[in-house]
Design a protein around this motif. Structure first.
Motif, PDB file in Angstrom:
ATOM      1  N   ARG A 123      -5.651  27.983 -64.023  1.00 34.33           N
ATOM      2  CA  ARG A 123      -6.398  26.785 -64.432  1.00 34.33           C
ATOM      3  C   ARG A 123      -7.551  27.176 -65.355  1.00 34.33           C
ATOM      4  NH1 ARG A 123      -5.001  22.766 -60.784  1.00 34.33           N
ATOM      5  NH2 ARG A 123      -4.050  23.548 -58.868  1.00 34.33           N
ATOM      6  N   SER A 178      -4.514  18.932 -58.360  1.00 36.35           N
ATOM      7  CA  SER A 178      -4.828  19.208 -56.950  1.00 36.35           C
ATOM      8  C   SER A 178      -6.209  19.828 -56.751  1.00 36.35           C
ATOM      9  CB  SER A 178      -3.747  20.098 -56.335  1.00 36.35           C
ATOM     10  OG  SER A 178      -3.762  21.375 -56.915  1.00 36.35           O
ATOM     11  N   ARG A 225      -8.798  17.130 -56.275  1.00 36.94           N
ATOM     12  CA  ARG A 225      -8.753  16.534 -54.928  1.00 36.94           C
ATOM     13  C   ARG A 225      -9.321  17.508 -53.904  1.00 36.94           C
ATOM     14  NH1 ARG A 225      -3.704  15.154 -57.191  1.00 36.94           N
ATOM     15  NH2 ARG A 225      -2.552  16.748 -56.058  1.00 36.94           N
ATOM     16  N   ASP A 248      -3.879  23.747 -67.547  1.00 30.14           N
ATOM     17  CA  ASP A 248      -3.410  24.574 -66.418  1.00 30.14           C
ATOM     18  C   ASP A 248      -1.904  24.745 -66.543  1.00 30.14           C
ATOM     19  OD1 ASP A 248      -2.160  22.266 -65.374  1.00 30.14           O
ATOM     20  OD2 ASP A 248      -3.792  21.837 -63.995  1.00 30.14           O
ATOM     21  N   LYS A 280       1.866  26.530 -64.302  1.00 30.41           N
ATOM     22  CA  LYS A 280       2.471  27.194 -63.143  1.00 30.41           C
ATOM     23  C   LYS A 280       3.514  28.191 -63.625  1.00 30.41           C
ATOM     24  CE  LYS A 280       6.091  25.772 -61.492  1.00 30.41           C
ATOM     25  NZ  LYS A 280       7.546  26.108 -61.495  1.00 30.41           N
ATOM     26  N   ARG A 299      -0.242  21.487 -68.057  1.00 27.44           N
ATOM     27  CA  ARG A 299      -0.987  20.316 -68.533  1.00 27.44           C
ATOM     28  C   ARG A 299      -1.471  20.632 -69.936  1.00 27.44           C
ATOM     29  NH1 ARG A 299      -2.533  19.683 -62.924  1.00 27.44           N
ATOM     30  NH2 ARG A 299      -1.798  17.644 -62.238  1.00 27.44           N
ATOM     31  N   ARG A 322       3.704  11.194 -63.608  1.00 28.54           N
ATOM     32  CA  ARG A 322       3.081  11.129 -62.280  1.00 28.54           C
ATOM     33  C   ARG A 322       2.284   9.846 -62.091  1.00 28.54           C
ATOM     34  NH1 ARG A 322       1.470  16.641 -63.549  1.00 28.54           N
ATOM     35  NH2 ARG A 322       2.669  18.137 -62.324  1.00 28.54           N
TER      36      ARG A 322
HETATM   37  N1  UDP Z   1       2.906  22.698 -61.146  1.00 26.58           N
HETATM   38  C1  UDP Z   1       4.274  22.828 -61.262  1.00 26.58           C
HETATM   39  N2  UDP Z   1       5.048  22.791 -60.134  1.00 26.58           N
HETATM   40  C2  UDP Z   1       4.529  22.653 -58.896  1.00 26.58           C
HETATM   41  C3  UDP Z   1       3.131  22.516 -58.771  1.00 26.58           C
HETATM   42  C4  UDP Z   1       2.354  22.543 -59.914  1.00 26.58           C
HETATM   43  O1  UDP Z   1       4.790  22.994 -62.358  1.00 26.58           O
HETATM   44  O2  UDP Z   1       5.297  22.639 -57.903  1.00 26.58           O
HETATM   45  C5  UDP Z   1       2.047  22.729 -62.343  1.00 26.58           C
HETATM   46  C6  UDP Z   1       1.495  21.362 -62.703  1.00 26.58           C
HETATM   47  O3  UDP Z   1       2.325  20.680 -63.614  1.00 26.58           O
HETATM   48  C7  UDP Z   1       0.174  21.705 -63.332  1.00 26.58           C
HETATM   49  C8  UDP Z   1      -0.253  22.986 -62.597  1.00 26.58           C
HETATM   50  O4  UDP Z   1       0.936  23.549 -62.079  1.00 26.58           O
HETATM   51  O5  UDP Z   1       0.332  22.010 -64.708  1.00 26.58           O
HETATM   52  C9  UDP Z   1      -1.240  22.741 -61.485  1.00 26.58           C
HETATM   53  O6  UDP Z   1      -0.709  21.754 -60.619  1.00 26.58           O
HETATM   54  P1  UDP Z   1      -1.591  21.148 -59.420  1.00 26.58           P
HETATM   55  O7  UDP Z   1      -1.821  22.186 -58.398  1.00 26.58           O
HETATM   56  O8  UDP Z   1      -2.777  20.482 -60.000  1.00 26.58           O
HETATM   57  O9  UDP Z   1      -0.624  20.124 -58.726  1.00 26.58           O
HETATM   58  P2  UDP Z   1      -0.358  18.569 -58.993  1.00 26.58           P
HETATM   59  O10 UDP Z   1      -1.633  17.850 -58.841  1.00 26.58           O
HETATM   60  O11 UDP Z   1       0.172  18.554 -60.386  1.00 26.58           O
HETATM   61  O12 UDP Z   1       0.678  18.252 -57.979  1.00 26.58           O
END
Ligand code: UDP
Length: 234
Positions: A94, A100, A103, A175, A177, A199, A215
């Motif tokens: 990130r 997440s 939150r 951010d 993954k 993102r 989403r």
């Molecule tokens: N992400 C993903 N797969 C997952 C969880 C997250 O590709 O199973 C990516 C998501 O698209 C974002 C980043 O990882 O770019 C961080 O995701 P976050 O933890 O904020 O989860 P979210 O709120 O998107 O569920």
């Protein structure tokens, strides 16, 4: 190389065997899920965008010395990749707060982080991919200490490289993954890198060009994915 039978179907991809035991084919679907599959839908042609964007990103990272599972793209929806054993950990990087972490820590979306944050999540759908640390990984034997070090090193380098790659397309990498696999004794980057897994906010306007449009029912989902593809393929 011959395509053989289907071995696995996931939320967004189907995996096929080939006549080479070291290689498999990833087929990208248009299916979209969010919030641990509580929300489901379709984004027309998303599979094409994600396959083509991922291919370009893997080619770029490979050319910069990051080992990946990517071999070559086979048409619009298929990618030939090395058959790696996926490490059951998602690595999240990130640069600004979103999703997440807002939150969890009560942060405002878009807050610039002083340094990038690296997180690990245990890949376990029925537990909603919980956040874990290096102690959990060691205690549960999810990956070796050496593998964790390598994944952290690659993740940091990939953040630099992809940050530049997307900035050149006027997109800010907020951010993303990553997933890694074990292949012939090495750790390699696997899965996909796409608007589903990153993102991307337009520099200057902050307009979102990623899965947050799906989403949060923001509209123009297909258009946003297509725009990322046309910038990436320039
Ligand atoms: N992400 C993903 N797969 C997952 C969880 C997250 O590709 O199973 C990516 C998501 O698209 C974002 C980043 O990882 O770019 C961080 O995701 P976050 O933890 O904020 O989860 P979210 O709120 O998107 O569920």
């Amino acid at each position: 190389m011959e395509k053989r039978e289907r071995i696995f179907e996931g939320k967004t991809k189907i995996v096929y065997r080939t006549d080479d035991p070291d290689l498999i084919i990833q087929y990208f679907k248009d299916d979209a899920t969010a919030f641990n599959a509580a929300k489901r839908g379709t984004v027309v042609n998303k599979g094409i965008v994600n396959n083509r964007v991922s291919s370009r990103v893997f080619e770029y990272l490979g050319s910069e010395g990051i080992p990946t599972h990517y071999v070559r793209r086979l048409g619009d929806r298929e990618m030939l990749v090395k058959k790696a054993e996926i490490v059951p950990i998602e690595v999240i990087v990130r640069n600004k707060a979103a999703g997440s972490i807002c939150r969890m820590l009560g942060l405002a979306e878009g807050l610039k982080l002083n340094v990038p944050i690296f997180e690990f999540c245990y890949k376990k759908d029925d537990l909603n991919d919980p956040l874990v640390n290096e102690y959990h990984i060691r205690a549960l034997n999810l990956a070796s200490d050496q593998e964790v070090d390598i994944m952290k090193w690659y993740a940091a380098r990939i953040n630099q490289l992809m940050g530049r790659f997307f900035a050149d397309l006027n997109l800010e990498l907020i951010d993303f993954k990553l997933e890694f696999g074990r292949y012939k004794g090495e750790i390699i980057l696997a899965d996909e890198i796409s608007p589903d897994t990153c993102r991307l906010w337009e520099i200057g306007t902050g307009v979102k060009y990623d899965k947050d449009r799906f989403r949060h029912d923001m509209g123009d989902v297909e258009e946003a994915y297509q725009e990322v593809l046309s910038r990436v393929e320039g």
